[in-house]
Scaffold this motif. Structure first.
Motif, PDB file in Angstrom:
ATOM      1  N   GLN A  62       0.841  -1.182   0.000  1.00 17.01           N
ATOM      2  CA  GLN A  62       0.000   0.000   0.000  1.00 17.01           C
ATOM      3  C   GLN A  62       0.879   1.235   0.000  1.00 17.01           C
ATOM      4  N   SER A  63       0.270   2.350  -0.344  1.00 21.64           N
ATOM      5  CA  SER A  63       0.992   3.613  -0.356  1.00 21.64           C
ATOM      6  C   SER A  63       0.320   4.588   0.600  1.00 21.64           C
ATOM      7  N   GLY A  64       1.055   5.575   1.061  1.00 24.12           N
ATOM      8  CA  GLY A  64       0.523   6.598   1.943  1.00 24.12           C
ATOM      9  C   GLY A  64       1.631   7.525   2.393  1.00 24.12           C
ATOM     10  N   GLU A  65       1.240   8.587   3.085  1.00 28.10           N
ATOM     11  CA  GLU A  65       2.227   9.522   3.593  1.00 28.10           C
ATOM     12  C   GLU A  65       2.999   8.884   4.745  1.00 28.10           C
ATOM     13  N   LEU A  66       4.293   9.127   4.783  1.00 28.16           N
ATOM     14  CA  LEU A  66       5.140   8.520   5.808  1.00 28.16           C
ATOM     15  C   LEU A  66       4.647   8.827   7.213  1.00 28.16           C
ATOM     16  N   GLY A  67       4.143  10.041   7.430  1.00 30.12           N
ATOM     17  CA  GLY A  67       3.662  10.419   8.740  1.00 30.12           C
ATOM     18  C   GLY A  67       2.445   9.645   9.188  1.00 30.12           C
ATOM     19  N   GLN A  68       1.705   9.087   8.243  1.00 31.01           N
ATOM     20  CA  GLN A  68       0.541   8.265   8.569  1.00 31.01           C
ATOM     21  C   GLN A  68       0.896   6.792   8.677  1.00 31.01           C
ATOM     22  N   LEU A  69       1.953   6.398   8.019  1.00 34.88           N
ATOM     23  CA  LEU A  69       2.349   4.992   8.018  1.00 34.88           C
ATOM     24  C   LEU A  69       3.259   4.632   9.185  1.00 34.88           C
TER      25      LEU A  69
ATOM     26  N   ALA B  73       9.818  11.493  -4.781  1.00 34.83           N
ATOM     27  CA  ALA B  73       9.159  10.967  -5.975  1.00 34.83           C
ATOM     28  C   ALA B  73       7.782  10.420  -5.636  1.00 34.83           C
ATOM     29  N   SER B  74       6.906  10.373  -6.639  1.00 35.12           N
ATOM     30  CA  SER B  74       5.551   9.858  -6.459  1.00 35.12           C
ATOM     31  C   SER B  74       5.502   8.418  -6.938  1.00 35.12           C
ATOM     32  N   GLU B  75       5.136   7.499  -6.023  1.00 32.72           N
ATOM     33  CA  GLU B  75       5.049   6.075  -6.373  1.00 32.72           C
ATOM     34  C   GLU B  75       3.614   5.718  -6.727  1.00 32.72           C
ATOM     35  N   GLU B  76       3.440   4.960  -7.795  1.00 34.10           N
ATOM     36  CA  GLU B  76       2.110   4.636  -8.289  1.00 34.10           C
ATOM     37  C   GLU B  76       2.035   3.173  -8.707  1.00 34.10           C
TER      38      GLU B  76
ATOM     39  N   VAL C 127       6.872  -4.450  -8.050  1.00 30.82           N
ATOM     40  CA  VAL C 127       7.176  -3.487  -9.095  1.00 30.82           C
ATOM     41  C   VAL C 127       6.270  -2.274  -8.910  1.00 30.82           C
ATOM     42  N   TRP C 128       6.780  -1.092  -9.235  1.00 26.75           N
ATOM     43  CA  TRP C 128       5.950   0.105  -9.160  1.00 26.75           C
ATOM     44  C   TRP C 128       6.488   1.154 -10.130  1.00 26.75           C
ATOM     45  N   ALA C 129       5.592   2.089 -10.456  1.00 32.40           N
ATOM     46  CA  ALA C 129       5.968   3.225 -11.280  1.00 32.40           C
ATOM     47  C   ALA C 129       6.281   4.399 -10.374  1.00 32.40           C
ATOM     48  N   ALA C 130       7.284   5.174 -10.723  1.00 33.76           N
ATOM     49  CA  ALA C 130       7.674   6.348  -9.941  1.00 33.76           C
ATOM     50  C   ALA C 130       7.785   7.548 -10.868  1.00 33.76           C
ATOM     51  N   ARG C 131       7.297   8.682 -10.407  1.00 31.23           N
ATOM     52  CA  ARG C 131       7.381   9.919 -11.177  1.00 31.23           C
ATOM     53  C   ARG C 131       8.087  10.977 -10.351  1.00 31.23           C
ATOM     54  N   GLN C 132       9.002  11.658 -10.964  1.00 33.89           N
ATOM     55  CA  GLN C 132       9.683  12.769 -10.324  1.00 33.89           C
ATOM     56  C   GLN C 132       9.904  13.831 -11.384  1.00 33.89           C
ATOM     57  N   GLY C 133       9.168  14.929 -11.259  1.00 34.50           N
ATOM     58  CA  GLY C 133       9.217  15.942 -12.292  1.00 34.50           C
ATOM     59  C   GLY C 133       8.661  15.390 -13.594  1.00 34.50           C
ATOM     60  N   ILE C 134       9.444  15.536 -14.636  1.00 36.92           N
ATOM     61  CA  ILE C 134       9.003  15.031 -15.941  1.00 36.92           C
ATOM     62  C   ILE C 134       9.488  13.618 -16.199  1.00 36.92           C
ATOM     63  N   HIS C 135      10.188  13.032 -15.249  1.00 36.71           N
ATOM     64  CA  HIS C 135      10.752  11.702 -15.441  1.00 36.71           C
ATOM     65  C   HIS C 135       9.818  10.619 -14.891  1.00 36.71           C
ATOM     66  N   SER C 136       9.729   9.526 -15.596  1.00 30.85           N
ATOM     67  CA  SER C 136       8.900   8.383 -15.200  1.00 30.85           C
ATOM     68  C   SER C 136       9.773   7.138 -15.252  1.00 30.85           C
TER      69      SER C 136
END
Length: 452
Positions: free
Chosen positions: A38-45, A82-85, A101-110
């Protein structure tokens, strides 16, 4: 071909309803534990997170065991900005190793990232970026395991496990919008980044007519991946954006033992040919049959080994006198690979279903070459079905790749179309209510196509 280039019942029942449509978010381990990503904000996890990182979105792997407190594991490298999706899991049941496996986005990079967790903890995280500017989504992962013979310390044959990870995702970039697939080897449970990438639409035959309709983004962005029925095959479903078709593919992995027999047959044939120097093809075929059969019998059941030896001999007997031994060796090697996929069954499945065999070069962690071959068969090919353009879709494919269901949520219902011959059924409805949820409906549809 075109050159274009998821407590047990509740938790698993809900998420696994779309396990092979949207990527598995949970798997059942070999000892009865449940792994959930699962994903979530570190402060909540977690507690005691540095203030500057509490808002960072990260991935965690939760391990749930009966009567034991929850074990929550931070996925390495996901605590950054980075944003994990779209995380997805797969399991090696023998080693009880989970692959993520997961997709990660940071700026314009995927980017795509791959890691494993097992008895020895986390592996190194691999970055599988390819073009960092193309947008990668909906990654899915499956595992095949192959036992093959290797020479032990005293020369005796020992079985060794080869694990291959199969990764499918949707890619959008300057090269177009396309379903991409890559196989990776896992050496002692840990993935190794040495992987060719295939554009699946390039394996399809040319369309004979203009498309009736082009797939909407909701459909073509959800390719489906699931295991086949024999432990060494897979099924995929994906959209061909250019020609407006929905394809089902069957992918088979050649047993490593057969690949090794084929590899060893080539120098054997050349050596025998050069040694005898007689070019008596009948005598050469007899000796090659005996050598290849004997080598194969150390790895496979004797009837199979003798069959493959006979196939190598048949190539020699059909050759013209004076044919170069290297040419004979190449043809015999290819014949062993082809027949190894079917183990004697003919590969003539009709022109549309004619398989494509591709050899790939994988490498172990120590850099050793691991020759491997895959066979891709177009199991089904249909025009894109009717579907709503603004609804999130789920795609379910049968183990053979021949049958497909496309489904979506509606108010108090799940609607779907299913493959019917070379086309599609009318739109159908499964009504939902308080005791039969949308997740239940998707699970019913997954089972409907899963046994075909």
């Amino acid at each position: 071909m075109r050159a274009r280039c998821l407590l047990l019942v509740l938790l698993l029942g809900t998420v696994a309803a779309a396990a092979h449509a949207a990527g598995q978010r949970a798997v059942l381990g070999s000892d009865g534990e449940v792994y959930v990503v699962q994903s979530g904000e570190l402060g909540q996890l977690f507690t005691d997170v540095p203030e500057e990182m509490v808002g960072n979105v990260a991935l965690v792997l939760d391990v749930r065991r009966p009567g034991v407190p929850l074990q929550r594991l931070l996925v390495p490298g996901t605590e950054n900005a980075a944003s994990e999706e779209s995380p997805a899991l797969a399991l090696n049941k023998r080693a009880n190793t989970v692959y993520l496996v997961w997709a990660a986005r940071q700026g314009i990079h995927s980017m795509l990232h791959l890691a494993s967790w097992g008895p020895e903890g986390w592996s190194e995280t691999l970055e599988l970026s390819g073009d960092p500017f193309s947008q990668k989504s909906h990654p899915q992962l499956e595992v095949t395991i192959d036992d093959h013979a290797v020479a032990g310390a005293e020369g005796q044959a020992e079985l060794q496990e080869r694990t291959i990870l199969h990764l499918l995702w949707w890619d959008e970039g300057v090269a177009g919008e396309r379903a991409l697939y890559t196989p990776l080897v896992a050496d002692q449970g840990r993935p190794v980044a040495s992987n060719p990438v295939f554009e699946l639409a390039a394996l399809l035959p040319e369309a004979s007519e203009p498309p009736l309709r082009l797939p909407a983004p909701g459909l073509y962005r959800v390719p489906a991946l699931r295991p086949g029925g024999d432990g060494r095959s897979l099924a995929m479903a994906f959209s061909d954006v250019v020609d407006g078709r929905l394809a089902g593919l069957e992918v088979q992995v050649l047993p490593a033992d057969v690949m090794e027999i084929a590899e060893r047959a080539r120098p054997t044939i050349i050596e025998i040919g050069l040694r005898t120097g007689t070019w008596d093809l009948a005598s050469l075929a007899t000796e090659v049959r005996a050598e290849v059969s004997a080598d194969g019998a150390r790895r496979l059941q004797r009837p199979i080994a003798e069959f493959l030896g006979g196939e190598a001999a048949a190539v020699i007997l059909a050759a013209a006198p004076g044919t170069d031994p290297a040419e004979l060796a190449d043809e015999a090697r290819q014949r062993i690979i082809e027949r190894g996929f079917s183990l004697g069954s003919p590969l003539d499945l009709g022109e549309r279903a004619r398989p494509t065999i591709i050899e790939i070069g994988l490498r172990s962690a120590d850099g050793a070459e691991l020759p491997q071959a895959l066979m891709f068969r177009v199991a089904s090919l249909r025009p894109t079905p009717f579907h709503p353009t603004q609804r999130p879709l789920q795609v379910f494919v049968s183990p053979s790749g021949e049958d497909v269901i496309v489904a979506w949520s509606a108010f108090e219902a799940v609607r779907y179309v299913e493959s019917l011959g070379d086309g599609w059924s009318e739109m159908r409805t499964v009504e939902t209510h308080e005791t039969f949820t949308h997740g239940d409906a998707f699970a019913v549809l997954a089972r409907r196509v899963g046994g075909r």
